[in-house]
Design a protein around this motif. Structure first.
Motif, mmCIF file in Angstrom:
data_model
loop_
_atom_site.group_PDB
_atom_site.id
_atom_site.type_symbol
_atom_site.label_atom_id
_atom_site.label_comp_id
_atom_site.label_asym_id
_atom_site.label_seq_id
_atom_site.Cartn_x
_atom_site.Cartn_y
_atom_site.Cartn_z
ATOM 1 N N ASP A 286 5.968 17.152 -9.137
ATOM 2 C CA ASP A 286 4.633 16.376 -7.920
ATOM 3 C C ASP A 286 5.555 17.637 -6.830
ATOM 4 O O ASP A 286 4.171 17.077 -6.163
ATOM 5 C CB ASP A 286 6.039 14.898 -7.725
ATOM 6 N N TYR A 287 6.242 18.348 -6.239
ATOM 7 C CA TYR A 287 5.847 19.513 -5.304
ATOM 8 C C TYR A 287 4.431 20.327 -5.389
ATOM 9 O O TYR A 287 3.788 19.854 -4.207
ATOM 10 C CB TYR A 287 6.511 20.605 -5.088
ATOM 11 N N ASP A 288 4.329 20.303 -6.901
ATOM 12 C CA ASP A 288 2.671 21.370 -6.783
ATOM 13 C C ASP A 288 1.939 20.532 -6.448
ATOM 14 O O ASP A 288 0.301 21.100 -6.040
ATOM 15 C CB ASP A 288 3.631 21.955 -8.300
ATOM 16 N N GLY B 251 7.441 9.653 -2.293
ATOM 17 C CA GLY B 251 7.974 8.381 -2.366
ATOM 18 C C GLY B 251 9.442 8.993 -2.822
ATOM 19 O O GLY B 251 11.023 8.334 -3.424
ATOM 20 N N GLY B 252 9.778 10.703 -2.216
ATOM 21 C CA GLY B 252 11.335 11.235 -2.560
ATOM 22 C C GLY B 252 11.840 11.982 -3.517
ATOM 23 O O GLY B 252 12.538 12.611 -3.614
ATOM 24 N N SER B 253 10.669 12.578 -4.601
ATOM 25 C CA SER B 253 10.618 12.942 -6.063
ATOM 26 C C SER B 253 11.482 14.127 -5.622
ATOM 27 O O SER B 253 10.686 14.537 -4.315
ATOM 28 C CB SER B 253 8.968 13.211 -6.295
ATOM 29 N N THR B 254 12.132 14.883 -6.260
ATOM 30 C CA THR B 254 12.641 16.191 -5.795
ATOM 31 C C THR B 254 12.013 17.514 -7.344
ATOM 32 O O THR B 254 12.483 18.507 -7.493
ATOM 33 C CB THR B 254 13.973 16.040 -5.996
ATOM 34 N N SER B 255 10.936 17.223 -7.563
ATOM 35 C CA SER B 255 10.380 17.171 -9.468
ATOM 36 C C SER B 255 9.619 18.307 -8.735
ATOM 37 O O SER B 255 8.196 18.479 -8.235
ATOM 38 C CB SER B 255 9.969 16.477 -10.324
ATOM 39 N N ALA C 195 0.962 -1.357 -0.097
ATOM 40 C CA ALA C 195 0.094 -0.186 -0.305
ATOM 41 C C ALA C 195 0.374 1.377 0.206
ATOM 42 O O ALA C 195 0.623 2.057 -0.525
ATOM 43 C CB ALA C 195 -1.065 0.050 1.040
ATOM 44 N N ALA C 196 2.212 1.814 1.072
ATOM 45 C CA ALA C 196 2.917 2.204 1.035
ATOM 46 C C ALA C 196 3.169 2.626 -0.806
ATOM 47 O O ALA C 196 3.192 3.662 -0.943
ATOM 48 C CB ALA C 196 3.901 2.187 2.025
ATOM 49 N N ARG D 217 3.546 5.568 -5.342
ATOM 50 C CA ARG D 217 3.572 5.723 -6.932
ATOM 51 C C ARG D 217 2.718 6.508 -7.157
ATOM 52 O O ARG D 217 2.496 7.463 -8.380
ATOM 53 C CB ARG D 217 3.449 4.857 -7.025
ATOM 54 N N MET D 218 1.428 6.768 -6.998
ATOM 55 C CA MET D 218 0.565 8.128 -7.287
ATOM 56 C C MET D 218 0.707 9.088 -6.518
ATOM 57 O O MET D 218 0.858 10.341 -7.241
ATOM 58 C CB MET D 218 -1.067 7.120 -6.158
ATOM 59 N N VAL D 219 1.371 9.358 -5.191
ATOM 60 C CA VAL D 219 2.276 11.118 -5.177
ATOM 61 C C VAL D 219 3.461 10.565 -4.822
ATOM 62 O O VAL D 219 3.999 9.718 -3.677
ATOM 63 C CB VAL D 219 1.260 11.096 -3.546
#
Length: 138
Positions: free
Chosen positions: A28-30, A21-25, A9-10, A15-17
């Protein structure tokens, strides 16, 4: 096993948010900001709010695009820095604080560091913006 369900589930949530997951985009932040706003309006007690705000804070603390802002905040006085942020957020100018601080010239001197906010100023500003007085104390 329940652990594997939780882990799956995590992973699906990350994957959905992607910010979770540690994205620095920036994208993705917005999107995470928009999701938090939506949750605060519709489900403020959703545990996703806490998870996302922690990731948003981490992004804002480390993203190069916020470096100059973060440096200004840490270098300045907290009360004055907060006042600047509130002015920006609410589209206010120095003359808008006559009831809380006084004349435009006094506000200017406070913002430039020549004068400090008094306890009365802090109380009036806290009342105006509905925030604790303590956030203005350096």
């Amino acid at each position: 096993m329940i652990f594997s369900d939780a882990i799956n589930a995590a992973n699906e949530l990350a994957r959905m948010v992607p910010l979770l997951g540690g994205s620095t985009s920036r994208k993705d932040y917005d999107e995470a900001l928009m999701l938090v706003e939506y949750l605060l309006e519709t489900q403020p007690d959703n545990p996703l709010v806490e998870m996302l705000t922690a990731k948003i804070t981490a992004y804002e603390d480390h993203a190069p695009e916020f470096a100059a802002f973060n440096a200004r905040i840490s270098a300045g006085k907290n009360g004055v820095s907060l006042l600047r942020v509130l002015m920006d957020q609410h589209g206010l100018v120095q003359s808008d604080f006559e009831n809380e601080i006084g004349k435009k010239s006094l506000v200017s001197r406070i913002l430039s560091g020549e004068r400090s906010l008094t306890l009365d100023h802090m109380r009036a500003l806290a009342n105006r913006f509905g925030i604790p007085v303590s956030v203005f104390v350096d």
